[in-house]
Scaffold this active site. Structure first.
Site, PDB file in Angstrom:
ATOM      1  N   HIS A 123      -4.324   5.118  13.580  1.00  0.00           N
ATOM      2  CA  HIS A 123      -4.134   3.684  13.347  1.00  0.00           C
ATOM      3  C   HIS A 123      -5.447   2.934  13.155  1.00  0.00           C
ATOM      4  O   HIS A 123      -5.468   1.910  12.473  1.00  0.00           O
ATOM      5  CB  HIS A 123      -3.351   3.071  14.507  1.00  0.00           C
ATOM      6  N   GLU A 165       2.022  -3.487   5.783  1.00  0.00           N
ATOM      7  CA  GLU A 165       1.108  -3.171   4.682  1.00  0.00           C
ATOM      8  C   GLU A 165       1.453  -3.935   3.407  1.00  0.00           C
ATOM      9  O   GLU A 165       0.996  -3.587   2.322  1.00  0.00           O
ATOM     10  CB  GLU A 165       1.124  -1.666   4.394  1.00  0.00           C
ATOM     11  N   ILE A 202       0.859  -1.190   0.000  1.00  0.00           N
ATOM     12  CA  ILE A 202       0.000   0.000   0.000  1.00  0.00           C
ATOM     13  C   ILE A 202       0.894   1.238   0.000  1.00  0.00           C
ATOM     14  O   ILE A 202       1.766   1.385   0.862  1.00  0.00           O
ATOM     15  CB  ILE A 202      -0.928   0.012   1.229  1.00  0.00           C
ATOM     16  N   ARG A 233      -6.012  -5.330 -12.576  1.00  0.00           N
ATOM     17  CA  ARG A 233      -7.416  -5.328 -12.162  1.00  0.00           C
ATOM     18  C   ARG A 233      -7.535  -5.032 -10.674  1.00  0.00           C
ATOM     19  O   ARG A 233      -8.369  -4.208 -10.250  1.00  0.00           O
ATOM     20  CB  ARG A 233      -8.068  -6.673 -12.484  1.00  0.00           C
ATOM     21  N   ASP A 261      -5.994   0.483  10.109  1.00  0.00           N
ATOM     22  CA  ASP A 261      -6.438  -0.910  10.194  1.00  0.00           C
ATOM     23  C   ASP A 261      -7.605  -1.167   9.247  1.00  0.00           C
ATOM     24  O   ASP A 261      -7.695  -2.236   8.631  1.00  0.00           O
ATOM     25  CB  ASP A 261      -6.863  -1.244  11.627  1.00  0.00           C
ATOM     26  N   ASN A 270      -1.425   6.232   8.693  1.00  0.00           N
ATOM     27  CA  ASN A 270      -1.456   6.117  10.150  1.00  0.00           C
ATOM     28  C   ASN A 270      -1.149   7.447  10.828  1.00  0.00           C
ATOM     29  O   ASN A 270      -1.796   7.828  11.813  1.00  0.00           O
ATOM     30  CB  ASN A 270      -0.453   5.058  10.619  1.00  0.00           C
TER      31      ASN A 270
END
Length: 217
Positions: free
Chosen positions: A107, A137, A95, A157, A111, A102
């Site tokens: 956080h 991540e 990510i 995709r 999450d 964060n």
């Protein structure tokens, strides 16, 4: 039922008559209750054990496979591919700028992002594929019997679906991912970690290329 019928058709017998037939049927009823109760407890124990075993294979936050289970399963696929001389394909995903998520939004929202991304990944691979949270991540996917071109299509995709996500708790946040792909045929000079390291290297190249893209080695 046998005691009731016996007392119904025999005027000298009631449900409370003390004889061998009454005692025998009563003891049989008690025995059935004990057997059924024990069987019920065994079924509950077996189901609890299966749930516990399944939970031990999952990442507690995202509810997809954890790294340990993924590596064990991927090693089995690697050995089979080595024997059959078929190719292996791995996708390493990260990510983009997750630390900023964060730091900026907290956080709890971080999450939530991890859980939503994991859900998108699991919904866009086949039952024969594998997906895990590799750490933080980062996510790792094994695509079964998939060549490089097909893997690139799958990765794009997934990337587009995540790019188009809208989070109800924070609609201004736009989530993107970078994806590295490595696909090759295993041989005696390689191992499973070699494939994962190369997918990780491709991921590094995707980040260097500006992120939110797919790079294949």
């Amino acid at each position: 039922l046998m005691r009731a019928l016996n007392s119904l058709f025999d005027s000298n017998v009631s449900l409370f008559t003390n004889n061998f037939f009454q005692i025998g049927t009563f003891l049989a009823l008690v025995l059935l209750m004990l057997v059924n109760g024990t069987g019920f407890l065994l079924v509950i124990y077996d189901r609890s054990y299966e749930l516990l075993r399944a939970s031990s294979n999952l990442d507690p936050l995202t509810r997809i496979y954890n790294r340990r289970f993924f590596m064990n399963k991927a090693e089995s696929h690697y050995q089979r591919a080595l024997k059959d001389q078929s190719s292996l394909t791995f996708l390493f995903l990260d990510i983009d700028f997750f630390k900023k998520v964060n730091d900026t939004y907290g956080h709890l929202f971080g999450d939530e992002v991890l859980k939503v991304v994991a859900k998108v990944l699991s919904e866009n691979i086949r039952p024969v594929d594998l997906c895990c949270r590799y750490g933080g991540e980062e996510f790792l996917i094994y695509l079964h019997e998939t060549n490089k071109e097909e893997a690139i299509s799958v990765a794009n995709r997934i990337r587009e679906k995540i790019q188009n996500l809208v989070f109800a708790d924070n609609q201004e946040y736009k989530c993107t991912i970078s994806v590295g792909i490595y696909s090759a045929q295993p041989d005696s000079t390689k191992n499973l970690q070699f494939f994962i390291d190369n997918a990780d290297q491709a991921l590094y190249m995707a980040k260097e290329a500006g992120r939110n893209c797919v790079v294949s080695l």
